[in-house]
Design an enzyme around this catalytic site. Structure first.
Site, short mmCIF file in Angstrom:
data_model
loop_
_atom_site.label_atom_id
_atom_site.label_comp_id
_atom_site.label_asym_id
_atom_site.label_seq_id
_atom_site.Cartn_x
_atom_site.Cartn_y
_atom_site.Cartn_z
N GLY A 23 0.87 -1.18 0.00
CA GLY A 23 0.00 0.00 0.00
C GLY A 23 0.90 1.22 0.00
O GLY A 23 1.62 1.46 0.97
N GLY A 28 1.37 4.43 3.83
CA GLY A 28 2.46 3.55 3.41
C GLY A 28 3.68 4.35 2.96
O GLY A 28 4.82 4.06 3.35
N ARG A 96 -10.68 5.84 5.31
CA ARG A 96 -11.95 6.39 5.73
C ARG A 96 -12.22 7.77 5.12
O ARG A 96 -11.31 8.58 5.01
CB ARG A 96 -11.94 6.55 7.25
CG ARG A 96 -13.18 6.01 7.85
CD ARG A 96 -13.14 5.87 9.35
NE ARG A 96 -12.10 6.51 10.07
CZ ARG A 96 -12.29 7.12 11.23
NH1 ARG A 96 -13.49 7.22 11.74
NH2 ARG A 96 -11.27 7.62 11.89
N ASN A 109 -11.99 -4.10 2.95
CA ASN A 109 -10.62 -4.26 3.43
C ASN A 109 -10.29 -5.68 3.89
O ASN A 109 -9.13 -6.10 3.83
CB ASN A 109 -10.31 -3.21 4.49
CG ASN A 109 -10.07 -1.83 3.87
OD1 ASN A 109 -10.03 -1.71 2.65
ND2 ASN A 109 -9.92 -0.81 4.68
N THR A 133 -4.04 -1.29 8.23
CA THR A 133 -5.31 -1.06 7.55
C THR A 133 -6.47 -1.09 8.54
O THR A 133 -6.51 -1.93 9.43
CB THR A 133 -5.51 -2.14 6.47
OG1 THR A 133 -4.36 -2.18 5.64
CG2 THR A 133 -6.74 -1.85 5.62
N ASN A 134 -7.42 -0.17 8.37
CA ASN A 134 -8.62 -0.13 9.21
C ASN A 134 -9.77 -0.91 8.62
O ASN A 134 -9.80 -1.10 7.40
CB ASN A 134 -9.06 1.33 9.39
CG ASN A 134 -8.42 1.98 10.61
OD1 ASN A 134 -8.26 1.34 11.64
ND2 ASN A 134 -8.06 3.24 10.46
N ARG A 165 -1.35 10.84 20.19
CA ARG A 165 -2.38 11.90 20.13
C ARG A 165 -2.68 12.40 21.55
O ARG A 165 -2.75 13.59 21.80
CB ARG A 165 -3.65 11.35 19.47
CG ARG A 165 -3.47 11.21 17.97
CD ARG A 165 -4.73 10.74 17.27
NE ARG A 165 -4.54 10.82 15.82
CZ ARG A 165 -5.02 9.93 14.95
NH1 ARG A 165 -5.73 8.91 15.36
NH2 ARG A 165 -4.79 10.10 13.66
N HIS A 189 -9.02 -0.22 18.64
CA HIS A 189 -8.75 1.04 17.96
C HIS A 189 -10.05 1.57 17.38
O HIS A 189 -10.40 1.31 16.26
CB HIS A 189 -7.73 0.81 16.83
CG HIS A 189 -7.38 2.07 16.09
ND1 HIS A 189 -6.81 3.16 16.71
CD2 HIS A 189 -7.52 2.41 14.80
CE1 HIS A 189 -6.61 4.10 15.81
NE2 HIS A 189 -7.04 3.68 14.64
#
Ligand code: A3D
Length: 328
Positions: A23, A28, A96, A109, A133-134, A165, A189
């Site tokens: 990716g 990536g 997303r 995915n 990947t989500n 974060r 997550h």
């Protein structure tokens, strides 16, 4: 002048680490660039779109004379080029978009990550895989199911990013250097992640002594919505600088056998009373991959939050089992 030296990048003479990034989109490519900059190893960038990994790899290589890193960066569509990688980072998939939840991404995915994992494992049966990947909890489970790897060699990236974060928001709220702030985010997550104020510190002082419960709550909520906040701002994609940096922190820990303690999505085998699910927990990352899980003594409300997070991870696992079953 004549020169008959060895081929400089022949791994027989220079046994460098080999990193494949599948990716070559925002995440990536950012991870590949940071890994090259840190000279973690030679890099193969792979994508299904012809020209993108080749162009980005060449661009990165052409930056090396200026920035002073000395590694190979190759772009490709061909999995044969990824053979014998030490570390494979999977970022392939669709990202997303505004209004789209992580779970909307699931069906597409799962297919992509299952296909990528099978091809990667065929070429690099001994590699360690970091999945990005989500929706992350579902994708790292997909990769585990398809690869059959032990939990040491399949790890999900989430906690390092979520904790970074939280660290950023704490540093902003207190107007202190980011370098003195540590934070810990556990769980899945997603919206149910578990920011742990009790295990977050500022210059060694517990966060709970530095900020009011109300302000800590605000920071925890902003952390859980951290990905969505960037999506709302960017409008056409999701975060990539901090995710890229988080991936490379994990990659460096593994490739340099650093034995770092970092929060990662790890396959639990009884820790935290959870068996057979990926959850974000503090892990020891070293040359063997995910070398151990640290079990914290959680209080009642933290345990409740972990259970709520587990419920979303359980749902994701069921969805993946169903989707993989349909594909079989
Ligand atoms: P994007 O810039 O769209 O890049 C994805 C790349 O994957 C594109 O270049 C595609 O062409 C490529 N791709 C699609 N299918 C395949 C395939 N079968 N084989 C090889 N390549 C393929 O997205 P992005 O880089 O912004 O994000 C990548 C993924 O990471 C998304 O699923 C994001 O949601 C996820 N992500 C996760 C986190 C976490 O913290 C877990 C953070 C940021 C992004």
């Amino acid at each position: 002048m004549r020169w008959s030296g060895v081929v400089k990048h022949d791994n027989a003479y220079f046994p460098r680490k080999k990193i494949t990034v599948v990716g070559s989109g925002n995440v990536g490519a950012t991870a590949a660039f940071l890994a090259a900059y840190k000279e973690l190893g030679d890099i193969v960038l792979l994508d299904v779109v012809d020209g993108i990994p080749q162009g980005k790899a060449l661009d990165m290589y052409e930056a090396s004379p200026i920035l002073g890193y000395d590694v190979n960066v190759k772009g490709t569509q061909d999995y044969a080029d990824t053979a014998d990688s030490d570390l494979v980072i999977i970022t392939a998939g669709i990202a997303r978009r505004p209004g789209m939840s992580r779970d909307d991404l699931l069906a597409t995915n799962v297919k992509i990550v299952a296909d990528v994992t099978a091809k990667v494992v065929k070429q690099s049966p001994n590699c360690i895989i970091i999945v990005v990947t989500n929706p992350l909890d579902a994708m790292v489970y997909t990769a585990k199911q398809v690869s059959g790897f032990s939990r040491k060699r399949i790890i999900g990236m989430a906690g390092v990013l979520d904790s970074a974060r939280m660290r950023s928001f704490i540093a902003q709220a207190l107007d202190v250097s980011i370098t003195d702030v540590s934070a810990l985010v556990l769980g899945g997550h997603g919206d149910t992640m578990v920011p742990l104020a009790r295990y977050s510190t500022v210059g060694g002082v517990p966060l709970t002594e530095m900020l009011s419960a109300e302000n800590i709550q605000k920071i925890s909520e902003r952390t859980a919505q951290g990905g969505a906040e960037i999506v709302e701002l960017l409008k056409t994609g999701s975060a990539f600088y901090a995710p890229g940096a988080a991936i490379v922190e994990m990659a460096e820990a593994i490739l340099k056998d650093q034995n770092r303690i970092l929060p990662c999505a790890a396959w639990l085998e009884g820790e935290y009373g959870i068996d057979g699910y990926f959850m974000g927990v503090p892990c020891k990352l070293g040359g063997g991959g995910m070398e151990g899980v640290i079990e914290l003594d959680l209080n009642e409300s933290e345990k409740e939050a972990m259970q709520a997070s587990l419920a979303s991870v359980q749902a994701a696992k069921e969805d993946v089992d169903r989707l993989l079953g349909e594909q079989a």
